[in-house]
Design a protein around this motif. Sequence first.
Motif, mmCIF file in Angstrom:
data_model
loop_
_atom_site.group_PDB
_atom_site.id
_atom_site.type_symbol
_atom_site.label_atom_id
_atom_site.label_comp_id
_atom_site.label_asym_id
_atom_site.label_seq_id
_atom_site.Cartn_x
_atom_site.Cartn_y
_atom_site.Cartn_z
ATOM 1 N N ARG A 56 0.826 -1.213 0.000
ATOM 2 C CA ARG A 56 0.000 0.000 0.000
ATOM 3 C C ARG A 56 0.863 1.267 0.000
ATOM 4 N NH1 ARG A 56 -5.415 0.251 2.254
ATOM 5 N NH2 ARG A 56 -4.622 2.087 3.354
ATOM 6 N N ILE A 57 1.917 1.248 0.776
ATOM 7 C CA ILE A 57 2.808 2.420 0.853
ATOM 8 C C ILE A 57 3.440 2.694 -0.503
ATOM 9 C CG2 ILE A 57 5.017 3.233 1.792
ATOM 10 C CD1 ILE A 57 4.139 1.885 4.479
ATOM 11 N N ALA A 66 -0.709 10.418 -0.547
ATOM 12 C CA ALA A 66 -0.383 10.115 0.847
ATOM 13 C C ALA A 66 -0.922 8.731 1.184
ATOM 14 C CB ALA A 66 -1.002 11.165 1.763
ATOM 15 N N HIS A 67 -0.154 7.958 1.920
ATOM 16 C CA HIS A 67 -0.611 6.600 2.260
ATOM 17 C C HIS A 67 -1.228 6.520 3.645
ATOM 18 C CE1 HIS A 67 3.080 6.241 4.597
ATOM 19 N NE2 HIS A 67 3.758 6.554 3.500
ATOM 20 N N GLY A 68 -0.915 7.442 4.521
ATOM 21 C CA GLY A 68 -1.527 7.480 5.843
ATOM 22 C C GLY A 68 -0.989 6.487 6.852
ATOM 23 N N HIS A 69 -0.015 5.680 6.490
ATOM 24 C CA HIS A 69 0.519 4.690 7.425
ATOM 25 C C HIS A 69 1.573 5.318 8.326
ATOM 26 C CE1 HIS A 69 -1.599 1.309 5.718
ATOM 27 N NE2 HIS A 69 -1.296 1.779 4.511
ATOM 28 N N LYS A 70 1.543 4.925 9.592
ATOM 29 C CA LYS A 70 2.524 5.401 10.574
ATOM 30 C C LYS A 70 3.509 4.303 10.954
ATOM 31 C CE LYS A 70 0.422 9.358 10.958
ATOM 32 N NZ LYS A 70 0.743 10.271 9.908
ATOM 33 N N SER A 71 3.173 3.059 10.608
ATOM 34 C CA SER A 71 4.002 1.919 10.967
ATOM 35 C C SER A 71 3.936 0.864 9.871
ATOM 36 C CB SER A 71 3.506 1.309 12.288
ATOM 37 O OG SER A 71 4.138 0.078 12.543
ATOM 38 N N ARG A 72 5.048 0.152 9.710
ATOM 39 C CA ARG A 72 5.087 -0.973 8.768
ATOM 40 C C ARG A 72 4.486 -2.227 9.387
ATOM 41 N NH1 ARG A 72 11.103 -1.614 8.150
ATOM 42 N NH2 ARG A 72 10.961 -0.794 10.241
ATOM 43 N N GLN A 87 -5.207 -8.559 -0.272
ATOM 44 C CA GLN A 87 -3.975 -8.772 -1.038
ATOM 45 C C GLN A 87 -4.290 -9.115 -2.485
ATOM 46 O OE1 GLN A 87 -0.578 -8.396 0.307
ATOM 47 N NE2 GLN A 87 -0.551 -8.070 -1.910
ATOM 48 N N GLU A 88 -5.350 -9.893 -2.717
ATOM 49 C CA GLU A 88 -5.745 -10.194 -4.101
ATOM 50 C C GLU A 88 -6.125 -8.925 -4.847
ATOM 51 O OE1 GLU A 88 -8.828 -13.124 -3.514
ATOM 52 O OE2 GLU A 88 -7.385 -14.781 -3.521
ATOM 53 N N ASP A 89 -6.852 -8.024 -4.192
ATOM 54 C CA ASP A 89 -7.201 -6.746 -4.820
ATOM 55 C C ASP A 89 -5.949 -5.932 -5.129
ATOM 56 O OD1 ASP A 89 -9.897 -7.394 -4.653
ATOM 57 O OD2 ASP A 89 -10.276 -6.093 -2.913
ATOM 58 N N MET A 90 -5.023 -5.910 -4.180
ATOM 59 C CA MET A 90 -3.773 -5.168 -4.380
ATOM 60 C C MET A 90 -2.982 -5.775 -5.533
ATOM 61 S SD MET A 90 -1.694 -2.728 -3.565
ATOM 62 C CE MET A 90 -2.398 -2.164 -2.015
ATOM 63 N N ASN A 91 -2.867 -7.085 -5.561
ATOM 64 C CA ASN A 91 -2.110 -7.737 -6.634
ATOM 65 C C ASN A 91 -2.753 -7.494 -7.992
ATOM 66 O OD1 ASN A 91 -0.185 -8.692 -4.852
ATOM 67 N ND2 ASN A 91 -1.113 -10.710 -4.668
ATOM 68 N N GLU A 92 -4.082 -7.523 -8.032
ATOM 69 C CA GLU A 92 -4.781 -7.251 -9.285
ATOM 70 C C GLU A 92 -4.515 -5.813 -9.740
ATOM 71 O OE1 GLU A 92 -6.190 -8.838 -12.401
ATOM 72 O OE2 GLU A 92 -6.011 -10.052 -10.596
ATOM 73 N N TRP A 93 -4.472 -4.889 -8.782
ATOM 74 C CA TRP A 93 -4.164 -3.503 -9.119
ATOM 75 C C TRP A 93 -2.775 -3.427 -9.765
ATOM 76 C CZ3 TRP A 93 -0.370 0.024 -8.275
ATOM 77 C CH2 TRP A 93 -0.643 1.333 -8.693
ATOM 78 N N PHE A 94 -1.789 -4.099 -9.175
ATOM 79 C CA PHE A 94 -0.432 -4.041 -9.727
ATOM 80 C C PHE A 94 -0.357 -4.691 -11.109
ATOM 81 C CE2 PHE A 94 1.303 -2.938 -5.479
ATOM 82 C CZ PHE A 94 2.117 -1.881 -5.874
ATOM 83 N N VAL A 95 -1.103 -5.764 -11.338
ATOM 84 C CA VAL A 95 -1.113 -6.383 -12.670
ATOM 85 C C VAL A 95 -1.692 -5.404 -13.691
ATOM 86 C CG1 VAL A 95 -2.148 -8.208 -14.090
ATOM 87 C CG2 VAL A 95 -1.138 -8.780 -11.863
ATOM 88 N N CYS A 96 -2.833 -4.806 -13.376
ATOM 89 C CA CYS A 96 -3.447 -3.831 -14.294
ATOM 90 C C CYS A 96 -2.537 -2.630 -14.503
ATOM 91 C CB CYS A 96 -4.809 -3.388 -13.757
ATOM 92 S SG CYS A 96 -6.044 -4.698 -13.788
#
Length: 173
Positions: A56-57, A66-72, A87-96
């Motif tokens: 996400r970062i 801005a990602h809004g994360h304060k910690s890993r 994670q599947e949604d994130m991976n699909e985003w990266f493929v597209c």
Amino acid sequence: MINPSTAILFAQYKRWADQMLFTSLSELPSEELTKERPGPLKNFIGILNHVYVIDRIWQANILQHAHGHKSRMEILHPTLADLRRAQEDMNEWFVCWAKQQTDDSLARALDFHFLSGQAGVMTVGTMFLHVANHATFHRGWITQLYFEIPAPPPVTDLCVYLTEISCAATLPT
């Protein structure tokens, strides 16, 4: 320098490897997913959430948002099922995303800040390579934890993925 074909390959490989990992983890006794183990991330759910947060970062860095994360170490999804969907949604985003890249877009240098506040500059392509490499590192870490259970770990090597897609491409239709 990474090119669009390599970006697509690594995005698709990461998606496949994560699918293999999540499927294997779903077959373990549920208490193994949250059992405390040595190390900073403590358990499978912690490690997988860390990978997701880092994705996400870097997605936000690539998009210059801005990602809004304060910690890993945030636990955004405490259950395997919820984390898998995210994670599947994130991976699909990266493929597209990878399919839309050009040599120029991947070579574009972007300013960003680490969570520490330290400034950095990386190309879009190297940001994405970090995403893919980071996930591979942690899949290896998780593989080691399988041996402590003991249970057979999933095989998520790039060469296995390449063999599978190569064999699938040569199958008669």
